[in-house]
Design a protein around this motif. Structure first.
Motif, short mmCIF file in Angstrom:
data_model
loop_
_atom_site.label_atom_id
_atom_site.label_comp_id
_atom_site.label_asym_id
_atom_site.label_seq_id
_atom_site.Cartn_x
_atom_site.Cartn_y
_atom_site.Cartn_z
N LYS A 2 37.71 33.39 47.19
CA LYS A 2 37.78 34.77 47.22
C LYS A 2 38.36 35.62 46.03
CE LYS A 2 42.97 34.98 47.99
NZ LYS A 2 44.03 35.59 48.87
N ASP A 3 38.39 34.94 44.87
CA ASP A 3 38.49 35.40 43.66
C ASP A 3 37.35 35.30 42.59
OD1 ASP A 3 41.07 36.68 44.16
OD2 ASP A 3 42.31 34.93 43.35
N SER A 4 36.44 34.75 43.10
CA SER A 4 35.07 34.55 42.32
C SER A 4 34.29 35.90 41.96
CB SER A 4 34.35 33.61 43.18
OG SER A 4 33.65 34.22 44.24
N LEU A 5 33.85 35.89 40.96
CA LEU A 5 33.16 37.10 40.77
C LEU A 5 31.91 37.63 41.54
CD1 LEU A 5 32.46 36.52 36.69
CD2 LEU A 5 33.91 38.20 37.77
N PRO A 6 31.07 36.56 42.05
CA PRO A 6 29.91 37.08 42.82
C PRO A 6 30.69 37.71 44.17
CG PRO A 6 29.61 34.73 42.22
CD PRO A 6 30.93 35.28 41.99
N PHE A 7 31.82 36.94 44.80
CA PHE A 7 32.26 37.52 46.01
C PHE A 7 32.95 38.92 45.84
CE2 PHE A 7 36.07 38.39 48.73
CZ PHE A 7 35.79 37.82 50.04
N GLN A 8 33.81 39.16 44.68
CA GLN A 8 34.26 40.61 44.19
C GLN A 8 33.12 41.52 44.32
OE1 GLN A 8 37.27 40.82 41.01
NE2 GLN A 8 37.79 38.59 41.38
N ARG A 26 37.35 40.95 37.49
CA ARG A 26 37.90 40.07 36.44
C ARG A 26 38.20 38.80 37.23
NH1 ARG A 26 42.80 38.25 35.01
NH2 ARG A 26 43.67 39.54 36.41
N VAL A 27 38.09 37.63 36.28
CA VAL A 27 38.92 36.47 36.85
C VAL A 27 39.17 35.80 35.64
CG1 VAL A 27 37.40 35.86 38.76
CG2 VAL A 27 36.51 35.11 36.70
N SER A 28 40.27 35.00 35.83
CA SER A 28 41.10 34.27 34.69
C SER A 28 40.33 33.07 34.15
CB SER A 28 42.43 33.72 35.19
OG SER A 28 43.23 34.98 35.38
N GLU A 40 32.24 43.51 34.50
CA GLU A 40 32.73 42.01 34.52
C GLU A 40 33.33 41.73 33.35
OE1 GLU A 40 29.74 39.58 35.95
OE2 GLU A 40 28.99 40.78 37.51
N ASP A 41 34.53 41.09 33.57
CA ASP A 41 35.44 40.46 32.61
C ASP A 41 35.77 39.15 32.89
OD1 ASP A 41 35.68 41.96 30.03
OD2 ASP A 41 36.97 43.14 31.12
N ALA A 42 34.99 38.01 32.33
CA ALA A 42 35.24 36.59 33.14
C ALA A 42 35.83 35.90 31.86
CB ALA A 42 33.72 35.84 33.58
N GLY A 43 36.86 35.11 32.59
CA GLY A 43 37.74 34.22 31.66
C GLY A 43 38.80 34.99 30.82
N TYR A 44 38.87 36.20 31.33
CA TYR A 44 40.09 36.98 30.58
C TYR A 44 41.26 36.98 31.57
CZ TYR A 44 36.87 38.51 26.80
OH TYR A 44 36.15 38.50 26.18
N SER A 45 42.56 36.80 30.85
CA SER A 45 43.67 36.84 31.31
C SER A 45 44.34 38.53 31.90
CB SER A 45 45.11 36.52 30.66
OG SER A 45 46.17 36.72 31.17
N GLY A 46 45.06 38.54 32.92
CA GLY A 46 45.46 39.82 33.16
C GLY A 46 47.03 40.21 32.51
N LYS A 47 47.30 39.54 31.43
CA LYS A 47 48.57 39.74 31.00
C LYS A 47 48.53 41.29 30.08
CE LYS A 47 47.97 37.22 26.79
NZ LYS A 47 48.32 36.24 26.02
N ASN A 48 47.37 41.59 29.72
CA ASN A 48 47.08 42.94 28.94
C ASN A 48 45.50 43.52 29.35
OD1 ASN A 48 45.25 42.01 27.03
ND2 ASN A 48 47.36 40.99 25.95
N THR A 49 45.28 44.64 28.68
CA THR A 49 43.88 45.14 28.97
C THR A 49 43.12 45.07 27.89
OG1 THR A 49 45.03 47.28 28.27
CG2 THR A 49 44.86 46.87 30.59
N LEU A 54 32.95 44.79 46.71
CA LEU A 54 33.13 46.07 46.04
C LEU A 54 31.71 47.00 46.10
CD1 LEU A 54 35.01 45.54 42.79
CD2 LEU A 54 36.03 45.90 45.03
N ILE A 55 30.75 46.51 46.04
CA ILE A 55 29.33 47.27 46.28
C ILE A 55 29.26 47.83 47.71
CG2 ILE A 55 26.98 47.10 46.37
CD1 ILE A 55 27.01 45.10 43.88
N ASN A 56 29.67 46.98 48.80
CA ASN A 56 29.47 47.31 50.16
C ASN A 56 30.70 48.31 50.18
OD1 ASN A 56 27.64 45.50 50.56
ND2 ASN A 56 29.02 43.80 51.28
N TYR A 57 31.95 48.29 49.85
CA TYR A 57 32.95 49.36 50.21
C TYR A 57 32.53 50.58 49.21
CZ TYR A 57 37.50 51.08 50.64
OH TYR A 57 38.77 51.73 50.99
#
Length: 566
Positions: free
Chosen positions: A18-24, A9-11, A45-54, A28-31
């Motif tokens: 470091k917070d971009s979708l491709p980097f994440q 997720r990114v806001s 992937e949730d792009a453009g969504y706030s982390g204030k709730n789910t 995560l795939i490598n991990y």
């Protein structure tokens, strides 16, 4: 088999580094592959969504599939990618633990399988939530500071103004300003928001967003100090919420061009105050529940019906009455519709029709295709409530008959039988054919083991049998999934609402061979429960101007249109 859910997720869509979708995604795939040794994974992937709730589409999809047992790991870049809210995260974490799913945060590097790891996780989340609240406070302070300087803080631009990108503020729209002046001048003359509304509608004038006027929208215009050049900010807790204490308001006088004079504004607001006082706005309204509220529509103008209370009966009971929006909100000379219907007539019709639909389903469940469409129609229209109805539109009756046939036997249970014409789905037909072949092979295997002189060993027999049964189970899963997908595309296929109706009527001892006396039971049963029941079963009721019910549409899409005798 292990499988990881990689949540990203990114806001905003424009975050980088470091917070971009491709980097994440890459990290995560490598991990998952090289640290956890889990090669099977799926990315959410949730792009453009706030982390204030789910409340995010891909997050909710991931949780749904975790509940279905699809994943063994949930992997995120940072825990605040899930939520910055401690309660939301804790609820999520407690839930995935029930399904033995391991939660891993790549950035924080902790192991939630230990008590210390869990404690560290929650401590980190507390600070994440604190950071969010501090950020919100900083933003709020900046907004107040901007408002004190008379700068625009973002909001719908009021009627009479447009937003100027260069000035970054609202400027007068001369054409709309004429409407604003018309509202103020007319109200000064007639002293009635209702009359102003009628005159606006009669002249074909719409709101800024091309909607219909109400007395409240007109009142909001006259009450808005923006029209005298005053910028007011922080007036309410939310756009339509409670008004804040006056000391919290930010008010900047003579901030922008006015459309009306302060003298007229103050004069009209005093008139409004006087009118409101005269009406006794502090009186408490009676809490009357309207069973069919929001369900009735006018066949002529397609507008909703407005609910109100009818005259009291001799026993003190006041039934509801429903009238077309155009009838309620326009004076006699402006009305285009005269539609209206009382609960005394509407209630018996609808509840008995629902009961008859249940009886029709039971009839088809018993007799199958031996029961005819005409017999179903006769059952549907049985009772004094339908004495003026000559029949049901042939297309609607045929559709209902076919749906009842396809679902016979499973209506009163959670599952829905596979439609009989499902063989038209070629993929499903192929799966069924493959299943029959494997079942024949299994039968031959058993014959060989039991009856052949050159019988195979018990070990080989059990191994091969297990393999074949596993393949059959796999095909059964595919058939079930494909059947549900195909069935969902059939209009009106889902008759689970009949189950709800049956349960409700049985629970209140209303379901029997006799007609239901609605006007009697409505005085005995909790009307809120009856209202909730109608919302679960009926989607729309259309009424003609002659106060007859022209159609009923159910929540599953089935629609019944009625033919009346002249």
């Amino acid at each position: 088999m292990e499988k990881a859910a990689l949540y990203i997720r990114v806001s905003t869509h424009h975050q980088i580094d470091k917070d971009s979708l491709p980097f994440q995604k890459k990290e995560l795939i490598n991990y998952s592959k090289y640290v956890l040794g889990v090669d099977e994974y799926e990315i959410f992937e949730d792009a453009g969504y706030s982390g204030k709730n789910t409340d995010r589409p891909k997050f909710q999809e991931m949780m749904s599939r975790i509940r279905a047992g699809e994943f063994t790991h949930v992997l995120v870049w940072k825990i605040d990618r899930v939520s910055r809210n401690l309660r939301d995260f804790t609820e999520m974490y407690d839930e995935i633990k029930k399904y033995n799913v391991t939660f891993i945060s790549k950035n924080e590097q902790f192991d939630t399988s230990t008590a210390m790891g869990e404690a560290m996780l929650k401590i980190i989340l507390v600070f994440a939530e604190l950071e969010r609240k501090l950020t919100a406070e900083r933003v709020y302070s900046i907004m107040l500071s901007r408002a004190e300087k008379g700068l625009w803080n973002g909001a719908p631009v009021p009627l009479g103004y447009d937003f100027d990108e260069e000035l970054k503020f609202a400027v007068v729209n001369e054409e709309e300003a004429k409407i604003v002046k018309f509202i103020f001048d007319t109200y000064e003359e007639v002293k009635s928001t209702g009359e102003v509304k009628h005159r606006l509608e009669a002249n074909g004038i719409r709101t800024k967003r091309n909607g219909h006027w109400t007395t409240k929208t007109i009142s909001d215009v006259i009450r808005n100090p923006f029209y005298v050049g005053t910028y007011r900010y922080n007036y309410r807790y939310s756009p339509h919420g409670k008004i804040r204490p006056e000391e919290e308001w930010v008010v900047v006088e003579d901030n922008h061009p006015a459309i009306v004079s302060k003298e007229q504004y103050e004069k009209l607001n005093k008139i409004m105050d006087s009118n409101a006082h005269g009406r006794g706005t502090d009186r408490t309204k009676e809490n009357h529940i309207h069973v069919f509220k929001g369900l009735i529509s006018c066949s002529k103008c397609n507008k909703n019906y407005i609910a109100s209370t009818d005259r009291p009966r001799s026993d003190g009971y006041r039934p509801s009455v429903y009238r077309c929006y155009n009838y309620v909100h326009n004076k006699k000379q402006y009305r285009t519709c005269s539609g209206g219907i009382g609960e005394v007539k509407l209630g018996p019709f609808v509840i008995n029709y629902i009961a008859n639909l249940i009886k029709s389903n039971e009839f088809i469940s018993t007799y199958g295709s031996k029961g005819t469409e005409k017999e179903v129609e006769k059952i549907l229209l049985k009772g004094s409530s339908f004495k003026g109805v000559a029949g049901i539109i042939a297309q609607d009756l045929k559709h209902t008959y076919e749906v009842l046939l396809k679902n016979t036997g499973d209506i009163l249970f959670d599952s829905i039988e596979e439609p009989k014409d499902i063989e038209q789905d070629m993929e499903l037909e192929s799966l069924k054919s493959e299943k029959k072949k494997i079942e024949r092979a299994l039968q031959r295997l058993e014959d060989l083991y039991l009856f052949s002189e050159d019988s195979m060993s018990e070990k080989n027999y059990l191994v091969k049998k297990q393999e074949l049964e596993k393949r059959i189970n796999s095909i059964n899963d595919k058939i079930k999934k494909r059947s549900q997908e195909y069935s969902r595309n059939l209009p009106g296929h889902d008759l689970s609402f009949i189950k709800k109706a049956t349960q409700y009527l049985l629970a209140h001892n209303l379901y029997n061979d006799r007609a239901i006396n609605y006007n009697k039971i409505v005085k005995m049963i909790d009307k809120k429960l009856l209202q909730d029941f109608m919302q679960c079963v009926v989607k729309k009721i259309t009424v003609d101007e002659d106060k007859t019910i022209s159609s009923i549409e159910f929540v599953n899409g089935l629609s019944h249109r009625f033919i009346y005798r002249k």
